[in-house]
Write an enzyme that holds these catalytic residues in place. Structure first.
Site, PDB file in Angstrom:
ATOM      1  N   CYS A  92       0.673  -1.301   0.023  1.00  0.00           N
ATOM      2  CA  CYS A  92       0.190   0.003   0.035  1.00  0.00           C
ATOM      3  C   CYS A  92       0.742   1.316  -0.048  1.00  0.00           C
ATOM      4  O   CYS A  92       1.616   1.559  -1.058  1.00  0.00           O
ATOM      5  CB  CYS A  92      -0.889  -0.084   1.241  1.00  0.00           C
ATOM      6  SG  CYS A  92      -2.520   0.906   0.832  1.00  0.00           S
ATOM      7  N   ILE A  99      -7.100  -0.627   1.468  1.00  0.00           N
ATOM      8  CA  ILE A  99      -7.619   0.548   2.441  1.00  0.00           C
ATOM      9  C   ILE A  99      -7.124   1.826   1.825  1.00  0.00           C
ATOM     10  O   ILE A  99      -5.686   1.977   1.744  1.00  0.00           O
ATOM     11  CB  ILE A  99      -6.952   0.130   3.856  1.00  0.00           C
ATOM     12  CG1 ILE A  99      -7.223  -0.919   4.506  1.00  0.00           C
ATOM     13  CG2 ILE A  99      -7.222   1.686   4.973  1.00  0.00           C
ATOM     14  CD1 ILE A  99      -6.722  -1.253   5.866  1.00  0.00           C
ATOM     15  N   HIS A 127      -3.212  -5.198   1.591  1.00  0.00           N
ATOM     16  CA  HIS A 127      -2.491  -5.476   2.931  1.00  0.00           C
ATOM     17  C   HIS A 127      -2.477  -6.898   3.350  1.00  0.00           C
ATOM     18  O   HIS A 127      -3.360  -7.343   3.952  1.00  0.00           O
ATOM     19  CB  HIS A 127      -3.292  -4.614   3.991  1.00  0.00           C
ATOM     20  CG  HIS A 127      -3.168  -3.347   3.919  1.00  0.00           C
ATOM     21  ND1 HIS A 127      -2.050  -2.543   4.506  1.00  0.00           N
ATOM     22  CD2 HIS A 127      -3.751  -1.965   3.305  1.00  0.00           C
ATOM     23  CE1 HIS A 127      -2.052  -1.253   4.476  1.00  0.00           C
ATOM     24  NE2 HIS A 127      -3.202  -0.925   3.523  1.00  0.00           N
ATOM     25  N   GLU A 157      -0.645  -8.264   5.155  1.00  0.00           N
ATOM     26  CA  GLU A 157      -0.249  -8.632   6.672  1.00  0.00           C
ATOM     27  C   GLU A 157      -1.517  -8.542   7.512  1.00  0.00           C
ATOM     28  O   GLU A 157      -1.444  -8.726   8.614  1.00  0.00           O
ATOM     29  CB  GLU A 157       0.646  -7.442   7.098  1.00  0.00           C
ATOM     30  CG  GLU A 157       0.128  -6.039   7.350  1.00  0.00           C
ATOM     31  CD  GLU A 157       0.062  -5.259   5.834  1.00  0.00           C
ATOM     32  OE1 GLU A 157       0.171  -5.895   4.767  1.00  0.00           O
ATOM     33  OE2 GLU A 157      -0.278  -4.080   6.052  1.00  0.00           O
TER      34      GLU A 157
HETATM   35  N1  GLN Z   1      -3.417   6.413   0.992  1.00  0.00           N
HETATM   36  C1  GLN Z   1      -2.105   6.073   1.698  1.00  0.00           C
HETATM   37  C2  GLN Z   1      -1.041   6.942   0.992  1.00  0.00           C
HETATM   38  O1  GLN Z   1      -1.448   7.260  -0.038  1.00  0.00           O
HETATM   39  C3  GLN Z   1      -1.926   4.752   1.588  1.00  0.00           C
HETATM   40  C4  GLN Z   1      -2.931   3.721   2.368  1.00  0.00           C
HETATM   41  C5  GLN Z   1      -2.245   2.488   3.036  1.00  0.00           C
HETATM   42  O2  GLN Z   1      -1.359   2.361   3.162  1.00  0.00           O
HETATM   43  N2  GLN Z   1      -3.283   2.025   3.673  1.00  0.00           N
HETATM   44  O3  GLN Z   1      -0.233   6.895   1.496  1.00  0.00           O
END
Ligand code: GLN
Length: 187
Positions: free
Chosen positions: A78, A134, A170, A172
């Site tokens: 992410c 997320i 994610h 994890e």
């Molecule tokens: N939206 C976040 C970012 O731009 C990333 C989201 C996440 O790591 N769950 O850093």
């Protein structure tokens, strides 16, 4: 084998728990010395702009660039994927530039900021992978040297370049350890 987990911010504990479940030792990375002797590094999810800023504040950016240029394999999830990218759409935030990709942040839209769905990832087997997204990014463009390991609704969400891996979701946060195992198998 020793895997470092960048521990400035975000879901680093969960990555350590997953590594422990696989019987792999890990070390939190907060100082340049913590990078010494690692076989691989995980950059967790969190907030990429904050993490980028902290990389500078903790004097980790240059040592991290040096280690990765010397071949340290990295697995980003992410926000970690965003930090590993060469290009971030509409942003000049600090990044490592390890992957020849253009990334869009928060790219799945407000109404579905967070969701879970099953992904087909042939590299880790036939069983669908439970992917938790997320405020996830996705990869808008990837150069030919980047292997696309998974897409979700035609968006690229899991890639590999050399020994570096990056997922928009994610792994994890689930008890399916196949992506971590796949990273470890590359080392
Ligand atoms: N939206 C976040 C970012 O731009 C990333 C989201 C996440 O790591 N769950 O850093």
């Amino acid at each position: 084998m020793l895997i470092g987990v960048l521990a400035l911010q975000g879901a680093f504990r969960e990555h350590q728990q997953t590594l422990a479940a696989l019987g792999v030792s890990s070390r939190r990375v907060k100082k340049p010395e913590d990078l010494d002797g690692l076989d691989g590094l995980i950059i967790p999810g969190g907030e990429s702009t904050t993490m980028s800023k902290l990389l500078g504040d903790y004097h980790l950016l240059t040592p991290l660039k040096d280690k990765t240029a010397a071949g340290l394999p990295v697995f980003g999830t992410c926000a970690g994927l965003i930090i590993m990218a060469k290009d971030i759409y509409g942003s000049n935030q600090t990044r490592l530039g390890l992957l020849d990709i253009l990334v869009a942040r928060n790219a799945f839209g407000r109404q579905v900021e967070s969701f879970e769905d099953k992904l087909i990832i042939p590299a880790v087997g036939e069983k669908p992978f439970p992917a938790v997204f997320i405020r996830a990014p996705y990869v808008m463009e990837a150069k030919p040297e980047v292997k696309i390991l998974a897409t979700y609704k035609e968006k690229i969400v899991f890639v590999q370049q050399g020994k570096c891996l990056a997922a928009a979701f994610h792994p994890e946060l689930t008890s399916d350890y196949r992506l971590h195992q796949y990273f470890i198998n590359q080392l």
